[in-house]
Design a protein around this motif. Structure first.
Motif, mmCIF file in Angstrom:
data_model
loop_
_atom_site.group_PDB
_atom_site.id
_atom_site.type_symbol
_atom_site.label_atom_id
_atom_site.label_comp_id
_atom_site.label_asym_id
_atom_site.label_seq_id
_atom_site.Cartn_x
_atom_site.Cartn_y
_atom_site.Cartn_z
ATOM 1 N N UNK A 1 1.419 -0.730 0.025
ATOM 2 C CA UNK A 1 0.105 0.082 0.189
ATOM 3 C C UNK A 1 0.557 0.873 0.330
ATOM 4 N N UNK A 2 1.727 1.213 0.948
ATOM 5 C CA UNK A 2 3.244 2.812 1.050
ATOM 6 C C UNK A 2 3.386 2.669 -0.456
ATOM 7 N N UNK A 3 3.633 1.795 -1.707
ATOM 8 C CA UNK A 3 4.337 1.924 -2.364
ATOM 9 C C UNK A 3 3.786 2.100 -3.668
ATOM 10 N N UNK A 4 2.001 1.896 -3.702
ATOM 11 C CA UNK A 4 1.436 1.641 -4.711
ATOM 12 C C UNK A 4 0.816 2.554 -4.405
ATOM 13 N N UNK A 5 0.876 3.545 -3.720
ATOM 14 C CA UNK A 5 -0.165 5.038 -4.103
ATOM 15 C C UNK A 5 1.198 5.930 -2.856
ATOM 16 N N UNK A 6 2.527 5.777 -3.490
ATOM 17 C CA UNK A 6 3.283 6.624 -3.528
ATOM 18 C C UNK A 6 3.210 7.530 -1.570
ATOM 19 N N UNK A 7 2.845 6.458 -0.750
ATOM 20 C CA UNK A 7 2.937 7.267 1.101
ATOM 21 C C UNK A 7 4.377 7.825 1.305
ATOM 22 N N UNK A 8 4.855 7.701 1.409
ATOM 23 C CA UNK A 8 6.451 7.662 2.159
ATOM 24 C C UNK A 8 6.295 7.773 3.055
ATOM 25 N N UNK A 9 5.863 6.320 3.550
ATOM 26 C CA UNK A 9 5.598 6.521 5.488
ATOM 27 C C UNK A 9 6.653 4.878 5.526
ATOM 28 N N UNK A 10 7.204 5.304 6.956
ATOM 29 C CA UNK A 10 7.984 4.369 7.211
ATOM 30 C C UNK A 10 7.757 3.026 8.135
ATOM 31 N N UNK A 11 8.135 1.888 8.075
ATOM 32 C CA UNK A 11 7.127 0.309 7.716
ATOM 33 C C UNK A 11 7.904 0.078 9.370
#
Length: 391
Positions: free
Chosen positions: A178-188
């Motif tokens: 989800x982070x990559x698909x929508x380019x959220x730029x969040x740290x996992x």
């Protein structure tokens, strides 16, 4: 029917479902005017807790949506309905995020296409563990403290290290996708979590050749569907689900080299791409296949009706029943799956090439070169399979 004792729920066949109408001013952001999802429980107390938690999270999420969208320039141009813009509590800036539920749906809609039901169930189950431990949050709201609490909750459940690894891998995959698909730029926050990966893990032992000889003789004495399954696995090294979910038409007995075709069907999928293969039938496995074909009532149906009554292979039922039956005949640490370990040893004993062993067992390739070409032919495979038959 809406249940009055548990708010925002209805009960269907004993299970509770969460149901909440989307507010009129936000309904344009949803593909359906009501949020409905299973709470995965029949217990009143658990359903009430989860329903109240989901309702509170929705209220918070809708509040963020109203505030953020009211201040967001160009909000009328927003096309990605699944992504919500929320105000970060850590800094006065707008960050992209989405709820864990939305992340799971995005992951399954794209990565789950063509995958078996078990793939979807595993993603929902593992993320459900996270919700139970830390609550349903926006992805950016999950912290390292949540990840550690999640780990501790899994350990408290008594899960083995390998099971915890599978669960964390699933959560990390959903978050990252989800982070990559929508380019959220969040740290996992769920990566590189420490725990004892060997905890509760017992080494599975191969079944001794003399024990296999006894088991195969017992199978022929009983001569019933359950024992045909054991015999089929014993001289092919198939995974239990592969054998239990096979179709009668997969048993090619009229071929010059009798064999079984392992491929996905409507009853069960396969574990990996490498699992798709053909395996010569020899010894007890050939006997079992002959008994199945001779007694089958539907040549186009499943080979083992008792484990496919619901339209989906119930490998867990087969495993439980057969492991209980096998116990008196095998050593400590052995189970039905141990036939796969034994098969590898038996093939080593006749100097079978490693690449052929991997092909017969459906094991993944160790290098790129092994994936080139069509692999060994049936006649070559049969030569080594005949060499391992126990007389």
């Amino acid at each position: 029917m809406q249940t009055k004792s548990v708010p925002y729920t209805f009960n269907r066949e004993g299970y509770y479902y969460f149901s909440r109408r989307v507010p009129n001013d936000l309904v344009e952001h949803y593909s359906y005017p009501r949020v409905v999802q299973s709470l995965h429980t029949k217990q009143y107390s658990i359903a009430r807790t989860r329903a109240v938690m989901l309702a509170a999270k929705l209220d918070e999420h809708w509040s963020h949506m109203r505030l953020a969208h009211a201040e967001l320039p160009g909000k009328h141009l927003l096309k990605q309905k699944n992504v919500s813009f929320v105000q970060s509590s850590a800094a006065p800036q707008v960050v992209q995020s989405m709820s864990l539920t939305e992340a799971v749906e995005i992951y399954l809609s794209l990565k789950g296409a063509g995958k078996p039901k078990t793939f979807h169930a595993a993603a929902h189950r593992t993320c459900g563990y996270l919700v139970d431990a830390c609550g349903l949050k926006q992805l950016h709201e999950y912290t390292r403290s949540d990840a550690l609490a999640f780990r501790d909750s899994l350990i408290a459940r008594g899960l083995a290290g390998t099971s915890i690894t599978r669960i964390f891998n699933s959560v990390v995959a959903v978050f990252n996708f989800a982070n990559s698909e929508h380019a959220l730029g969040l740290k996992n926050p769920f990566t590189r979590i420490y725990y004892d990966r060997s905890a509760g893990v017992s080494e599975r032992q191969p079944i001794a050749v003399q024990d296999i000889r006894v088991i195969q003789a017992k199978c022929k004495d009983f001569d019933d569907e359950a024992r045909w399954l054991v015999a089929l696995v014993s001289d092919t090294g198939l995974r239990l689900a592969e054998a239990a979910g096979a179709m009668v038409s997969d048993l090619k007995l009229d071929h010059p080299v009798p064999h079984i075709v392992i491929e996905p069907n409507s009853y069960r999928g396969l574990k990996t791409i490498s699992s798709k293969r053909i395996v010569p039938l020899v010894g007890a496995s050939l006997w079992a296949a002959q008994r199945i074909v001779k007694t089958c009532s539907d040549p186009k149906g499943p080979a083992f009706l008792r484990y496919n009554k619901t339209g989906q292979t119930n490998a867990n039922s087969a495993s439980s029943a057969m492991n209980k039956w096998l116990k008196p005949f095998v050593g400590r640490g052995c189970s039905l799956h141990s036939f796969r370990h034994s098969m590898r040893d038996r093939l080593r004993a006749v100097n079978c090439p490693t690449e052929m062993v991997d092909q017969l067992g459906g094991w993944s390739h160790d290098n790129v070169g092994q994936g080139y070409g069509r692999g060994y032919g049936l006649e070559q495979l049969q030569q080594y399979m005949n060499a391992i038959v126990i007389s």
